[in-house]
Design a protein around this motif. Sequence first.
Motif, PDB file in Angstrom:
ATOM      1  N   TYR A 126       0.850  -1.185  -0.052  1.00  0.00           N
ATOM      2  CA  TYR A 126       0.074   0.175   0.202  1.00  0.00           C
ATOM      3  C   TYR A 126       0.898   1.169   0.079  1.00  0.00           C
ATOM      4  CZ  TYR A 126      -3.469  -3.541   1.274  1.00  0.00           C
ATOM      5  OH  TYR A 126      -4.155  -4.443   1.674  1.00  0.00           O
ATOM      6  N   PRO A 127       1.722   1.218  -1.003  1.00  0.00           N
ATOM      7  CA  PRO A 127       2.679   2.601  -0.924  1.00  0.00           C
ATOM      8  C   PRO A 127       1.943   3.772  -0.954  1.00  0.00           C
ATOM      9  CG  PRO A 127       2.876   1.403  -3.219  1.00  0.00           C
ATOM     10  CD  PRO A 127       1.956   0.390  -2.148  1.00  0.00           C
ATOM     11  N   GLU A 128       0.690   3.743  -1.673  1.00  0.00           N
ATOM     12  CA  GLU A 128       0.210   5.174  -1.915  1.00  0.00           C
ATOM     13  C   GLU A 128      -0.601   5.745  -0.594  1.00  0.00           C
ATOM     14  OE1 GLU A 128      -2.930   1.941  -1.636  1.00  0.00           O
ATOM     15  OE2 GLU A 128      -1.179   2.333  -2.758  1.00  0.00           O
ATOM     16  N   ARG A 129      -0.627   4.825   0.567  1.00  0.00           N
ATOM     17  CA  ARG A 129      -1.171   5.190   1.951  1.00  0.00           C
ATOM     18  C   ARG A 129      -0.108   5.951   2.805  1.00  0.00           C
ATOM     19  NH1 ARG A 129      -6.119   2.851   3.420  1.00  0.00           N
ATOM     20  NH2 ARG A 129      -5.985   4.688   5.210  1.00  0.00           N
ATOM     21  N   ALA A 154       9.799   2.445  -4.292  1.00  0.00           N
ATOM     22  CA  ALA A 154      10.451   3.339  -4.918  1.00  0.00           C
ATOM     23  C   ALA A 154      10.169   4.977  -4.579  1.00  0.00           C
ATOM     24  CB  ALA A 154      10.935   2.989  -6.234  1.00  0.00           C
ATOM     25  N   GLY A 155       8.982   5.120  -4.518  1.00  0.00           N
ATOM     26  CA  GLY A 155       8.315   6.465  -4.601  1.00  0.00           C
ATOM     27  C   GLY A 155       8.025   6.994  -3.125  1.00  0.00           C
ATOM     28  N   VAL A 156       8.368   6.132  -2.018  1.00  0.00           N
ATOM     29  CA  VAL A 156       8.224   6.444  -0.774  1.00  0.00           C
ATOM     30  C   VAL A 156       9.573   6.786   0.211  1.00  0.00           C
ATOM     31  CG1 VAL A 156       6.899   5.678   1.425  1.00  0.00           C
ATOM     32  CG2 VAL A 156       6.079   5.286  -0.905  1.00  0.00           C
ATOM     33  N   PRO A 157       9.639   7.571   1.038  1.00  0.00           N
ATOM     34  CA  PRO A 157      10.847   8.048   1.567  1.00  0.00           C
ATOM     35  C   PRO A 157      10.759   6.492   2.719  1.00  0.00           C
ATOM     36  CG  PRO A 157       9.659   9.820   1.347  1.00  0.00           C
ATOM     37  CD  PRO A 157       8.654   8.978   0.705  1.00  0.00           C
ATOM     38  N   VAL A 184      16.968   1.543  -7.882  1.00  0.00           N
ATOM     39  CA  VAL A 184      15.915   2.052  -8.845  1.00  0.00           C
ATOM     40  C   VAL A 184      15.682   3.656  -8.498  1.00  0.00           C
ATOM     41  CG1 VAL A 184      15.079  -0.060  -9.377  1.00  0.00           C
ATOM     42  CG2 VAL A 184      14.116   1.055  -7.251  1.00  0.00           C
ATOM     43  N   GLY A 185      16.642   4.221  -7.857  1.00  0.00           N
ATOM     44  CA  GLY A 185      16.489   5.696  -7.466  1.00  0.00           C
ATOM     45  C   GLY A 185      15.468   6.024  -6.170  1.00  0.00           C
ATOM     46  N   GLY A 186      15.246   4.813  -5.453  1.00  0.00           N
ATOM     47  CA  GLY A 186      14.318   5.204  -4.433  1.00  0.00           C
ATOM     48  C   GLY A 186      15.276   6.063  -3.258  1.00  0.00           C
ATOM     49  N   ASP A 187      14.221   6.713  -2.557  1.00  0.00           N
ATOM     50  CA  ASP A 187      14.667   7.798  -1.376  1.00  0.00           C
ATOM     51  C   ASP A 187      14.909   6.943  -0.140  1.00  0.00           C
ATOM     52  OD1 ASP A 187      15.082   9.438   0.561  1.00  0.00           O
ATOM     53  OD2 ASP A 187      13.089  10.771   0.041  1.00  0.00           O
ATOM     54  N   VAL A 188      15.940   6.453   0.154  1.00  0.00           N
ATOM     55  CA  VAL A 188      16.279   5.772   1.213  1.00  0.00           C
ATOM     56  C   VAL A 188      17.457   5.888   1.850  1.00  0.00           C
ATOM     57  CG1 VAL A 188      17.323   3.930  -0.430  1.00  0.00           C
ATOM     58  CG2 VAL A 188      16.367   3.058   1.682  1.00  0.00           C
ATOM     59  N   ARG A 189      17.700   5.605   3.201  1.00  0.00           N
ATOM     60  CA  ARG A 189      18.639   5.713   3.960  1.00  0.00           C
ATOM     61  C   ARG A 189      18.642   4.515   4.910  1.00  0.00           C
ATOM     62  NH1 ARG A 189      17.808  10.942   7.694  1.00  0.00           N
ATOM     63  NH2 ARG A 189      17.023  11.908   5.963  1.00  0.00           N
ATOM     64  N   LEU A 190      20.006   4.088   5.352  1.00  0.00           N
ATOM     65  CA  LEU A 190      20.188   3.028   6.166  1.00  0.00           C
ATOM     66  C   LEU A 190      20.740   3.556   7.480  1.00  0.00           C
ATOM     67  CD1 LEU A 190      20.155   0.134   7.291  1.00  0.00           C
ATOM     68  CD2 LEU A 190      22.000  -0.243   5.613  1.00  0.00           C
ATOM     69  N   SER A 191      20.506   3.542   8.599  1.00  0.00           N
ATOM     70  CA  SER A 191      21.419   3.756   9.825  1.00  0.00           C
ATOM     71  C   SER A 191      21.608   2.425  10.589  1.00  0.00           C
ATOM     72  CB  SER A 191      20.690   4.406  10.908  1.00  0.00           C
ATOM     73  OG  SER A 191      20.493   5.894  10.209  1.00  0.00           O
ATOM     74  N   VAL A 192      23.032   1.989  10.942  1.00  0.00           N
ATOM     75  CA  VAL A 192      23.459   0.883  11.422  1.00  0.00           C
ATOM     76  C   VAL A 192      24.060   1.530  12.615  1.00  0.00           C
ATOM     77  CG1 VAL A 192      25.076  -1.120  10.923  1.00  0.00           C
ATOM     78  CG2 VAL A 192      23.855  -0.270   8.923  1.00  0.00           C
ATOM     79  N   PHE A 193      23.781   0.508  13.592  1.00  0.00           N
ATOM     80  CA  PHE A 193      24.450   0.770  14.900  1.00  0.00           C
ATOM     81  C   PHE A 193      25.399  -0.429  15.164  1.00  0.00           C
ATOM     82  CE2 PHE A 193      19.827   2.150  15.563  1.00  0.00           C
ATOM     83  CZ  PHE A 193      20.160   3.527  15.437  1.00  0.00           C
ATOM     84  N   SER A 216       9.036  15.573   8.346  1.00  0.00           N
ATOM     85  CA  SER A 216       9.435  16.195   7.323  1.00  0.00           C
ATOM     86  C   SER A 216       9.089  15.817   5.909  1.00  0.00           C
ATOM     87  CB  SER A 216      11.015  16.358   7.204  1.00  0.00           C
ATOM     88  OG  SER A 216      11.530  14.929   7.066  1.00  0.00           O
ATOM     89  N   ASN A 217       8.244  14.770   5.992  1.00  0.00           N
ATOM     90  CA  ASN A 217       7.834  14.028   4.925  1.00  0.00           C
ATOM     91  C   ASN A 217       6.044  14.136   4.590  1.00  0.00           C
ATOM     92  OD1 ASN A 217      10.174  12.462   3.482  1.00  0.00           O
ATOM     93  ND2 ASN A 217      10.416  11.944   5.540  1.00  0.00           N
ATOM     94  N   SER A 218       5.395  14.516   3.589  1.00  0.00           N
ATOM     95  CA  SER A 218       4.197  14.671   3.395  1.00  0.00           C
ATOM     96  C   SER A 218       3.988  14.050   1.967  1.00  0.00           C
ATOM     97  CB  SER A 218       3.722  15.811   3.671  1.00  0.00           C
ATOM     98  OG  SER A 218       2.402  16.166   2.954  1.00  0.00           O
ATOM     99  N   ARG A 219       2.843  13.402   1.639  1.00  0.00           N
ATOM    100  CA  ARG A 219       2.738  12.882   0.392  1.00  0.00           C
ATOM    101  C   ARG A 219       2.291  14.101  -0.605  1.00  0.00           C
ATOM    102  NH1 ARG A 219      -1.681   9.130  -0.938  1.00  0.00           N
ATOM    103  NH2 ARG A 219      -2.864  10.235   0.658  1.00  0.00           N
TER     104      ARG A 219
END
Length: 222
Positions: A126-129, A154-157, A184-193, A216-219
């Motif tokens: 449900y990426p649109e939600r 890919a279209g969701v942070p 695929v150009g997704g807005d993605v980050r990874l935090s590793v502890f 900080s993120n809104s559809r």
Amino acid sequence: MLEPSKQKNAVTIPAYLNYWLGLPKDYSEACKWPLILFLHGAGERGDDLEKVKVHGVPHEVAAGRDLPFITVSPQCPKNTWWPDHGRMLMAILDEVSAKYAVDPDRIYLTGLSMGGFGSWYLGCCYPERFAAVAPICGGGMWGHGFPDRVVDLAGVPVWAFHGARDPVVPITMTVELVDRLKAVGGDVRLSVFPDAEHDAWTRVYAGDALYEWFLSNSRSNE
């Protein structure tokens, strides 16, 4: 403030999931509020709703933290997994949105361990939600099209978290999904502890960074 839903689960795959609902102290219907859907881990499954408050977002709220979100924390019944309840989780979002002043452009998804797996899964279904998704120490659900289907996000942070020393869910399961999204150009980050084992979540939910990132993120900005 946390309030329990009033329904009762009567079958193995129930027609309803009980959940905790949290409202900000200054909640009013004069404005629309962001919402966090939180998915717990395997140890909190069952029919004792108190278990859901052991970790994560509902733990923070139950301890008195006033988050500027409506929070929804359902309980997964024993012997089931979050993918068994995808449609019901969406129905709960619809129910809460109908009763309270929810901003549909600022609905966020997060979860830990089994709930981290569930967050990847539900976000892809449900990426649109969702305006943003934050899986913690999760991965792709086996038998549900992963890792290939992660491109649906890919279209969701996405902000993923994992402990480098996790003996329960290997960090490679998160890295693989993050790498696929990056490809695929997704807005993605990874935090590793580096020092964390399976519990990579306590510091995340107790801090401020995740909640600030959600806000900080809104559809509507996509």
